[in-house]
Design an enzyme around this catalytic site. Structure first.
Site, short mmCIF file in Angstrom:
data_model
loop_
_atom_site.label_atom_id
_atom_site.label_comp_id
_atom_site.label_asym_id
_atom_site.label_seq_id
_atom_site.Cartn_x
_atom_site.Cartn_y
_atom_site.Cartn_z
N HIS A 235 3.02 38.93 75.65
CA HIS A 235 3.59 40.31 75.91
C HIS A 235 2.58 41.30 75.14
O HIS A 235 2.59 40.97 73.77
CB HIS A 235 4.92 40.35 75.52
CG HIS A 235 5.34 42.04 75.95
ND1 HIS A 235 5.54 42.49 77.16
CD2 HIS A 235 5.41 42.98 75.11
CE1 HIS A 235 5.75 43.63 77.33
NE2 HIS A 235 5.74 44.09 75.97
N ASP B 199 18.11 46.31 81.54
CA ASP B 199 16.67 46.90 80.94
C ASP B 199 16.21 48.03 82.05
O ASP B 199 15.90 49.17 81.72
CB ASP B 199 16.04 46.06 80.71
CG ASP B 199 14.75 46.74 80.16
OD1 ASP B 199 14.78 47.31 79.13
OD2 ASP B 199 13.51 46.34 80.61
N SER C 113 14.50 46.07 74.91
CA SER C 113 13.89 46.00 76.31
C SER C 113 12.91 45.14 76.18
O SER C 113 12.90 44.19 77.34
CB SER C 113 13.45 47.50 76.44
OG SER C 113 12.61 47.49 77.48
N LYS D 204 13.63 40.82 78.24
CA LYS D 204 12.83 40.30 79.20
C LYS D 204 12.10 38.95 78.71
O LYS D 204 11.98 38.05 79.68
CB LYS D 204 11.85 41.35 79.77
CG LYS D 204 12.70 42.35 80.49
CD LYS D 204 11.54 43.79 80.90
CE LYS D 204 11.12 44.39 79.88
NZ LYS D 204 10.50 45.67 80.08
N1 URA Z 1 7.87 48.41 77.66
C1 URA Z 1 9.31 47.77 77.83
O1 URA Z 1 9.13 46.60 78.51
N2 URA Z 1 10.14 48.65 77.12
C2 URA Z 1 10.04 49.43 76.53
O2 URA Z 1 11.07 50.16 76.12
C3 URA Z 1 8.79 50.20 76.28
C4 URA Z 1 7.83 49.50 76.75
#
Ligand code: URA
Length: 397
Positions: A64, A143, A165, A169
């Site tokens: 990520h 989210d 957040s 994921k």
């Molecule tokens: N990207 C995300 O997935 N969540 C956030 O809160 C900020 C950036």
């Protein structure tokens, strides 16, 4: 009401938007304890489906990035990690604000499909070693709904909210080994290093609490990564790197991120061995072979990675240095915004490079009105120098 009840209640409509907004504002102002941040992450994971990759064994991997300008490393890390023995399973997003999105880049490959059913996704990861698909709405739906409210209430920039957040994921997507690229600097959401470090530490600690092997790199985003910014141009540059060429920063970061995944998974004992495994899989062409298999499995025509096969936009302007000196700064966020609605740019010079008057600084593509070119030119400062650009990799966690 505990955090789980609040999150599930808001997602299902039982908790009013005003109550959720009030809680988000409170968190924005005063933060959350780590235990509460974990509860928030768990609640968002529990709000939807999770992908079970355990049948694929211990080498499942995910990556990520918090978002940058010119960052095409996912396109390189996915097949490279697979070529090194990992099973790379990634759900990617679209562009956010001034930063680019992996899905938009992949869609510049004719025929490429970003949606696969969860079964086909897992089957492709098993068979090819890598798949990159669009984030399904079924994963961590809380989210999505909460992010939307954060956006409307000005509560995005909160480290516990961002960390929960991002990590909800990642946890829901199922991979055992996770590497994070937390960007900092003028083109990043985290402008200050200390904030980037706090975010990286929080995410890593969440990952460990969920029994994942996880590492984070804090990397500089004071200038675009690589030379290309823009969907098709970035895809072509990623393919150059997979062929053994491409800009050295893009290559180095992709190799380091892959090496971190190799180390985390136990496929190599030392960082040195991991790096040398990754380097050899680029050199022997295996990473490019897997990239071809991955995109063909997702709808691309065979041969599309041959030089010149991906349709590239036409050059619209070539901007030259008005004076001699050194590029001392690039307002990378402004560059991202300026290029948002055009096909992109190729930078011949970046921060720290010397220029002579009349030398080409960058070329823009698909910008008939030349407004993007003007904005990008204004975002580049030429001074006497010297300047030491922020290192590409600032810290490893
Ligand atoms: N990207 C995300 O997935 N969540 C956030 O809160 C900020 C950036």
């Amino acid at each position: 009401m505990n955090i789980n009840d609040l999150v599930q209640g808001y997602t299902s409509g039982r908790v009013a938007e005003a109550d959720m907004a009030a809680w988000l504002e409170e968190v924005y102002r005063h933060g959350l304890s780590f235990t509460e941040t974990l509860e928030m992450t768990q609640a968002m994971v529990d709000s939807g489906k999770t992908v079970d990759l355990t049948d694929l064994g211990p080498y499942t991997a995910d990556k990520h990035s918090t978002g940058g300008v010119g960052d095409k490393t996912t396109l390189i890390v996915a097949p490279l990690a697979a070529a090194c023995g990992l099973k790379f399973a990634k759900m990617s997003g679209r562009r956010l604000g001034h930063t680019g999105g992996t899905l938009d880049k992949l869609e510049s490959i004719p025929g490429f499909k970003i949606s696969l059913s969860p079964n086909r996704f897992a089957a492709q990861v098993e068979r090819v070693g890598a798949a990159i698909v669009g984030q399904t709405a079924k994963l961590a739906p809380a989210d999505k709904k909460i992010y939307d409210l954060r956006d409307r209430t000005g509560t995005i920039a909160s480290i516990p909210l961002i960390a929960s957040s991002v990590m909800s994921k990642k946890i829901a997507a199922g991979a055992k080994n996770i590497v994070l690229d937390i960007k900092t600097g003028r083109g990043a959401f985290m402008k200050q290093f200390d904030d980037a470090r706090e975010l990286a530490e929080t995410c890593v600690n969440i990952g460990k609490a969920f029994d994942r092997n996880i590492a984070a790199l804090i990397t500089g985003m004071d200038r675009p990564l690589g030379r290309a910014v823009g969907t098709a141009l970035e895809t072509a540059e990623a393919i150059d790197v997979l062929r053994g060429g491409g800009p050295s920063d893009t290559k180095e970061l992709s190799l380091e991120l892959t090496a971190s995944l190799i180390r985390l998974s136990g496929l190599a004992k030392t960082e040195r061995q991991a790096l040398s495994l990754a380097e050899s899989r680029v050199a022997d062409g295996e990473a490019l072979t897997i990239f071809n298999r991955m995109i063909e499995a997702q709808g691309a025509e065979p041969g599309i990675t041959e030089p010149g096969a991906i349709p590239l936009p036409d050059e619209s302007a070539s901007v030259k240095a008005a004076k001699a000196g050194m590029i001392t700064a690039m307002d990378t966020e402004e560059i991202g915004w300026a290029l948002k609605d055009v096909a992109g740019a190729i930078f011949e010079k970046k921060t720290g490079d010397r220029v002579v008057a009349g030398e080409v600084l960058f070329r823009t593509y698909g910008d008939p009105g030349e407004t993007a070119a003007d904005r990008v030119a204004k975002a580049i400062t030429i001074g006497p120098g010297p300047v030491s650009p922020t290192p590409l990799i600032i810290a490893y966690l």
